[in-house]
Design an enzyme around this catalytic site. Structure first.
Site, short mmCIF file in Angstrom:
data_model
loop_
_atom_site.label_atom_id
_atom_site.label_comp_id
_atom_site.label_asym_id
_atom_site.label_seq_id
_atom_site.Cartn_x
_atom_site.Cartn_y
_atom_site.Cartn_z
N THR A 1 0.84 -1.21 0.00
CA THR A 1 0.00 0.00 0.00
C THR A 1 0.87 1.25 0.00
OG1 THR A 1 -1.68 -1.19 1.24
CG2 THR A 1 -1.82 1.21 1.29
N HIS B 1 2.06 1.88 -3.43
CA HIS B 1 1.04 2.56 -4.25
C HIS B 1 1.05 4.07 -3.95
CE1 HIS B 1 -0.92 -0.94 -5.99
NE2 HIS B 1 -0.93 -1.52 -4.81
ZN ZN Z 1 0.20 -3.40 5.28
#
Ligand code: ZN
Ligand code: NAD
Length: 342
Positions: A40, A43
């Site tokens: 994440t 990203h």
């Molecule tokens: Zn994580």
């Protein structure tokens, strides 16, 4: 305090000076010792379509952490200053039907630290006391810092009974590899993990020596099924790549009545051969996050009783070298990358 922030809506993260958060009556202040870099965070670093549509700036990123409680809100009970802890990064509401039924991880209003709320890539983190998970002395800080992704692996792997079962894991990223370790710990018979990246498959064998690692570019799962003496195929599939080809291979190599837990996130809508799934009578479960707090309970219990995922951490850097940490992640060759804040 030092914090790693998405200061501008463009690629990268910046080390900034930010005020130490003030805590409310139900919150604690945690001095962060170690953090894990998650997909994440990549990203968010890359500022892809998901990140730019989801994350407001400025935002301190990060949600995988271990630290120590240094301040306690006036209404908090049961926690103490100096307590080592990790914690659940999903902040939930209490009004939804699911929350009120005690299924906290299914609350539709969930907000994530490091995504929607100021995060853990900082010297201090504010967290609701409800979200704190105390760490036993036997779990070191670097493992405490990867309990969030280990929790994804545990939540997925424990979705179905694995005892004596043949398990296929597609995707040997850090979460797939940890799921292989969990499947072994949970008593699976054969554990097979696939990838198309030889470095990742080597790491899987390094972390879980009894796993059968398969590069699906060179080897057919059908041959592996015969080699391992399985009669009809795998009983349970754990999808951890987000890749359509991997999901198709999983459906093909499961037994009739097989079960699939889906953690991997496909990049967009992906075509699925539903009739194949119907005629094979396959059960599919989508998995999001970790169960609050049953997954945390189970993973700490397993770690205290022989589950060893320590070798999935391939890099540790002082936080001032955060760029090297993100570079290691972006190379696609790393396992978990940990940043030291203390
Ligand atoms: Zn994580
Ligand atoms: P990762 O990107 O590090 O690992 C994915 C792996 O899949 C890579 O090693 C890649 O080479 C491999 N892969 C690609 N194509 C493949 C194919 N055809 N067959 C087999 N393997 C293939 O990701 P991660 O951090 O280990 O996370 C695993 C997945 O879980 C990701 O899709 C991530 O987005 C998702 N995720 C979901 C949740 C959730 O709550 N549902 C939480 C965390 C992560």
């Amino acid at each position: 305090m030092k914090a790693l922030e998405k200061s501008h809506p463009e690629a990268g993260l910046w080390m900034v000076q930010a005020p130490v958060p003030e805590i409310g009556p139900d919150e604690v202040l945690i001095k962060v010792r170690k953090t894990g870099i998650c997909g994440t965070d990549i990203h968010i670093w890359n500022w892809d379509d998901w990140a730019s549509a989801t994350v407001p700036t400025p935002m301190i990123t990060g949600h995988e952490f271990a630290g120590e409680i240094v301040e306690i809100g006036r209404d908090v009970t049961g926690l103490s200053i100096g307590q080592r802890c990790s914690g659940e990064g999903h902040l939930i509401g209490t009004d939804s039907r699911q929350s009120r039924a005690g299924k906290f991880h299914l609350d539709p209003g969930t907000r994530g630290i490091g995504v929607n709320e100021q995060g853990a890539f900082a010297q201090y983190l504010r967290l609701p006391a409800f979200n704190v998970v105390p760490l036993p002395a036997s779990i070191p800080d670097e493992i405490g810092a990867i309990l969030d992704p280990l929790g994804n692996a545990v939540h997925t792997a424990l979705s179905f009974d694995l005892l004596g079962e043949d398990v296929l894991i597609t995707g040997a990223g850090p979460i797939g590899i940890m799921a292989a370790a969990v499947a072994r710990h949970a008593g699976a018979r054969n554990v097979v993990i696939t990838d198309i990246n030889p470095d990742r498959l080597k790491l899987a064998e390094h972390v879980v020596p009894t796993v059968r690692a398969v590069d699906v570019r060179n080897e057919a799962l059908e041959d592996v099924i015969h080699e391992l003496g399985m009669k009809e195929g795998f009983d349970v599939g754990l999808e951890m790549s987000g890749n359509q080809v991997a999901l198709d291979q999983m459906v093909e190599s499961l037994v009739m009545g097989g079960k699939i837990a889906l953690l991997g996130i496909p990049p967009g809508k992906s075509p699925v051969d539903w009739s194949r799934i119907v005629f094979k009578a396959i059960t599919i479960k989508g998995v999001y996050g970790r169960e609050m707090f049953e997954t945390w309970y189970k993973m700490i219990a397993m770690l205290e009783n022989g589950l060893d995922v320590s070798r999935v951490i391939t890099h540790e850097f002082a936080v001032d070298q955060f760029r090297d940490g993100f570079e290691a992640m972006l190379s696609g060759r790393s396992g978990k990358v940990v940043l030291n804040w203390a």
